[in-house]
Design a protein around this motif. Structure first.
Motif, PDB file in Angstrom:
ATOM      1  N   PRO A 340       0.824  -1.213   0.000  1.00  0.00           N
ATOM      2  CA  PRO A 340       0.000   0.000   0.000  1.00  0.00           C
ATOM      3  C   PRO A 340       0.859   1.265   0.000  1.00  0.00           C
ATOM      4  O   PRO A 340       1.891   1.302   0.689  1.00  0.00           O
ATOM      5  CB  PRO A 340      -0.824  -0.101   1.287  1.00  0.00           C
ATOM      6  N   VAL A 341       0.423   2.269  -0.790  1.00  0.00           N
ATOM      7  CA  VAL A 341       1.234   3.485  -0.897  1.00  0.00           C
ATOM      8  C   VAL A 341       0.797   4.570   0.093  1.00  0.00           C
ATOM      9  O   VAL A 341       1.419   5.617   0.174  1.00  0.00           O
ATOM     10  CB  VAL A 341       1.211   4.060  -2.340  1.00  0.00           C
ATOM     11  N   VAL A 342      -0.293   4.322   0.813  1.00  0.00           N
ATOM     12  CA  VAL A 342      -0.634   5.227   1.920  1.00  0.00           C
ATOM     13  C   VAL A 342      -0.335   4.450   3.195  1.00  0.00           C
ATOM     14  O   VAL A 342      -1.175   3.720   3.723  1.00  0.00           O
ATOM     15  CB  VAL A 342      -2.111   5.678   1.868  1.00  0.00           C
ATOM     16  N   LEU A 366       4.679  13.319   1.955  1.00  0.00           N
ATOM     17  CA  LEU A 366       3.246  13.244   2.262  1.00  0.00           C
ATOM     18  C   LEU A 366       2.588  12.227   1.352  1.00  0.00           C
ATOM     19  O   LEU A 366       2.730  12.300   0.123  1.00  0.00           O
ATOM     20  CB  LEU A 366       2.542  14.583   2.022  1.00  0.00           C
ATOM     21  N   THR A 367       1.853  11.285   1.943  1.00  0.00           N
ATOM     22  CA  THR A 367       1.045  10.378   1.153  1.00  0.00           C
ATOM     23  C   THR A 367      -0.261  10.169   1.904  1.00  0.00           C
ATOM     24  O   THR A 367      -0.272  10.025   3.121  1.00  0.00           O
ATOM     25  CB  THR A 367       1.797   9.051   0.864  1.00  0.00           C
ATOM     26  N   GLY A 368      -1.382  10.232   1.173  1.00  0.00           N
ATOM     27  CA  GLY A 368      -2.662  10.168   1.882  1.00  0.00           C
ATOM     28  C   GLY A 368      -3.834   9.968   0.944  1.00  0.00           C
ATOM     29  O   GLY A 368      -3.665   9.753  -0.261  1.00  0.00           O
ATOM     30  N   VAL A 369      -5.024  10.050   1.527  1.00  0.00           N
ATOM     31  CA  VAL A 369      -6.268   9.855   0.764  1.00  0.00           C
ATOM     32  C   VAL A 369      -7.061  11.151   0.816  1.00  0.00           C
ATOM     33  O   VAL A 369      -7.573  11.532   1.870  1.00  0.00           O
ATOM     34  CB  VAL A 369      -7.100   8.700   1.358  1.00  0.00           C
ATOM     35  N   ALA A 370      -7.162  11.849  -0.327  1.00  0.00           N
ATOM     36  CA  ALA A 370      -7.878  13.129  -0.356  1.00  0.00           C
ATOM     37  C   ALA A 370      -9.376  12.924  -0.538  1.00  0.00           C
ATOM     38  O   ALA A 370     -10.167  13.806  -0.226  1.00  0.00           O
ATOM     39  CB  ALA A 370      -7.323  14.012  -1.475  1.00  0.00           C
ATOM     40  N   GLY A 371      -9.761  11.772  -1.050  1.00  0.00           N
ATOM     41  CA  GLY A 371     -11.175  11.507  -1.245  1.00  0.00           C
ATOM     42  C   GLY A 371     -11.668  12.007  -2.585  1.00  0.00           C
ATOM     43  O   GLY A 371     -10.873  12.487  -3.380  1.00  0.00           O
ATOM     44  N   GLY A 381      -9.081  11.621   4.194  1.00  0.00           N
ATOM     45  CA  GLY A 381      -8.587  12.346   5.371  1.00  0.00           C
ATOM     46  C   GLY A 381      -7.398  11.663   6.020  1.00  0.00           C
ATOM     47  O   GLY A 381      -6.764  12.212   6.909  1.00  0.00           O
ATOM     48  N   THR A 382      -7.081  10.441   5.529  1.00  0.00           N
ATOM     49  CA  THR A 382      -5.915   9.744   6.079  1.00  0.00           C
ATOM     50  C   THR A 382      -4.643  10.363   5.498  1.00  0.00           C
ATOM     51  O   THR A 382      -4.515  10.507   4.291  1.00  0.00           O
ATOM     52  CB  THR A 382      -5.947   8.249   5.693  1.00  0.00           C
ATOM     53  N   LEU A 383      -3.714  10.741   6.382  1.00  0.00           N
ATOM     54  CA  LEU A 383      -2.447  11.320   5.918  1.00  0.00           C
ATOM     55  C   LEU A 383      -1.280  10.674   6.656  1.00  0.00           C
ATOM     56  O   LEU A 383      -1.285  10.581   7.885  1.00  0.00           O
ATOM     57  CB  LEU A 383      -2.423  12.837   6.179  1.00  0.00           C
ATOM     58  N   TRP A 384      -0.288  10.231   5.897  1.00  0.00           N
ATOM     59  CA  TRP A 384       0.990   9.806   6.478  1.00  0.00           C
ATOM     60  C   TRP A 384       2.033  10.846   6.118  1.00  0.00           C
ATOM     61  O   TRP A 384       2.184  11.204   4.962  1.00  0.00           O
ATOM     62  CB  TRP A 384       1.418   8.435   5.950  1.00  0.00           C
ATOM     63  N   LEU A 397       0.881   9.353  11.549  1.00  0.00           N
ATOM     64  CA  LEU A 397      -0.445   9.169  10.945  1.00  0.00           C
ATOM     65  C   LEU A 397      -1.363  10.266  11.489  1.00  0.00           C
ATOM     66  O   LEU A 397      -1.432  10.495  12.693  1.00  0.00           O
ATOM     67  CB  LEU A 397      -1.013   7.802  11.334  1.00  0.00           C
ATOM     68  N   VAL A 398      -2.047  10.948  10.573  1.00  0.00           N
ATOM     69  CA  VAL A 398      -2.967  12.017  10.985  1.00  0.00           C
ATOM     70  C   VAL A 398      -4.300  11.784  10.282  1.00  0.00           C
ATOM     71  O   VAL A 398      -4.326  11.331   9.135  1.00  0.00           O
ATOM     72  CB  VAL A 398      -2.422  13.408  10.560  1.00  0.00           C
TER      73      VAL A 398
END
Ligand code: ATP
Ligand code: MG
Length: 435
Positions: A340-342, A366-371, A381-384, A397-398
């Protein structure tokens, strides 16, 4: 002292323009302790403007009219004020000359209707135009509804209408330069106002409110500063302290005292004050430590680099950014492992390896899910965030709130804040002394 506000323009009534001038004026008047109890919008109609101005002058000591001072036939603020004052309009030679000279200096032919802007109600004082062509006006209105012709615009119980252009930057200039000082003189306010903005990231408005509970209670009792919260998106959550004092030195002393108390209480969530931004603060921390930064951005697609490069002089600290949006770029350029890349693994690999690729000391990733959709079972809203300095590579993890736009913007300030906190653990080199 009470000063009401009248915003002129049919486009305001139609919702084509949002009346930001009134909110600006309301804020400026409140800061100076002048009551503004009624603010109205009126279209470009002479009879209604006259009626509104008369009604405001019944109740208030002063009225600021904004808009309708331009050269076209629907700009009739001057006419309305002259009618309320019960005087004629006369051409002001100096204003006319300035308008003509402005057109000449730009090598343009002047449409004759521009001279309408030089028409001034008899008895009014001109606020010189600095930027546009329309001057502002200070118009004394005697207690009996006519102009006070004793030349004493401050006394005699007379009232006053200020007219300023609708274009916001012209309005700001004239209000600060002429209207507020004149109002203060009339109100006999010889005090100065000063404010300080404390910027935070990492707690909610209600959370900060709770932490400051007793300080706020003290402020409400004391004749000291007022404290206001201002949530400003990716500029952080701001706390503004405003004081009024007899002189600038006293105001500054008071501000410094209360600022110290607020900052001490809030601790590390405070990242700066006044003109400082998260970007300028992080760049400063890196610069003083002699460290150069490389970015690996996935979810933000280059926004972090965009914000950092808004700051003049960022080039001596920021080396560059790799927008590693596709999985293949993360893997091929930044050595992100399969999977997984996030994830923490992806964020640490990106931060660690981007330093080597771009030749920098510090890596921020920064890698995350912007939706709006989830990705690999992770909610929007998931951000690494990955931070790499020396041999230490850490990840955080935020979970961020908001739609796609806000999530990406919050990602920028959150990642920069993680880097700021990490940098604060590295001592700043002591500058060499002469001895
Ligand atoms: P000008 O001399 O430039 O013609 P004016 O005094 O005639 O200025 P208006 O014609 O009323 O002002 O407005 C000019 C522009 O200023 C508007 O198109 C709008 O963009 C802006 N503006 C006017 N009133 C407001 C307002 N209340 N709030 C925000 N912007 C405004
Ligand atoms: Mg106009």
């Amino acid at each position: 002292m009470r000063c009401d506000v009248v915003a002129v323009g049919t486009e305001l009534l139609l919702g084509q323009i949002v009346d930001t001038n009134s909110s600006y004026l309301g804020e400026q008047l409140a800061l100076r302790g002048i009551d503004s109890l009624l603010q109205v919008k009126v279209g470009d109609n002479l009879h209604r403007m006259v009626a509104v101005l008369r009604a405001r002058l019944e109740e208030a000591d002063a009225v600021i009219v904004c808009g309708g001072l331009g050269p076209t036939h629907d700009d009739i603020t001057r006419e309305a004020i002259a009618e309320v004052m019960g005087v004629r309009l006369e051409e002001d030679a100096e204003v006319a000359e300035r308008i003509i000279a402005m057109f000449e200096s730009r090598g343009r032919r002047m449409p004759m209707n521009n001279l309408r802007q030089a028409m001034v109600p008899v008895g009014a004082t001109v606020i010189a135009q600095t930027m546009g062509t329309a001057p502002g006006l200070i118009c004394p209105v005697g207690g009996d509804g006519t102009s006070s012709d004793d030349g004493d615009d401050g006394g005699g119980g007379g009232k006053v209408i200020y007219a300023v252009p609708g274009v916001p930057y012209e309005l700001h200039d004239m209000v600060e330069r002429a209207v507020l000082p004149d109002l203060a003189r009339r109100a006999g306010l010889e005090s100065v106002i000063a404010s300080r903005v404390i910027k935070t990231w990492g707690d909610s408005e209600s959370g900060i409110n709770e932490r400051l509970d007793d300080i706020i209670a003290e402020l409400e009792g004391a004749d000291g500063p007022t404290l206001a919260f201002l949530a400003s998106g990716w500029d952080g959550l701001k706390i503004r302290l405003t004081v009024r004092a007899a002189d600038a030195e006293t105001a500054e002393d008071q501000l410094a005292t209360w600022e110290r108390r607020v900052v001490e209480r809030l601790g590390s969530i405070v990242f700066g004050c006044d003109d400082e931004t998260m970007e300028s603060v992080v760049l400063g921390l890196l610069r003083r430590r002699g460290l150069r930064l490389a970015l690996a951005e996935s979810v933000t697609g280059g926004l972090v680099a965009g914000r950092l490069t808004d700051v003049a002089g960022s080039s001596d600290v920021l080396v560059g950014s790799i927008v590693s949006y596709a999985g293949s770029v993360k893997r091929d350029m930044l050595g992100v492992p399969e999977g997984p890349v996030v994830s923490a693994e992806a964020a640490t690999a990106m931060a660690d390896n981007v330093r080597g690729v771009l030749g920098a000391d510090v890596g921020l990733a920064l890698t995350g899910v912007a939706g709006p959709a989830e990705q690999d079972g992770l909610p929007p809203g998931t951000l690494w965030v990955g931070v790499a300095i020396g041999d230490e590579v850490e990840s955080h993890l935020v979970r961020l709130p908001g739609d796609r736009l806000r999530m990406r913007q919050f990602s920028v300030i959150t990642a920069l804040d993680a880097l700021r906190r990490r940098l604060l653990t590295i001592p700043e080199p002591v500058p060499p002394t002469d001895r």
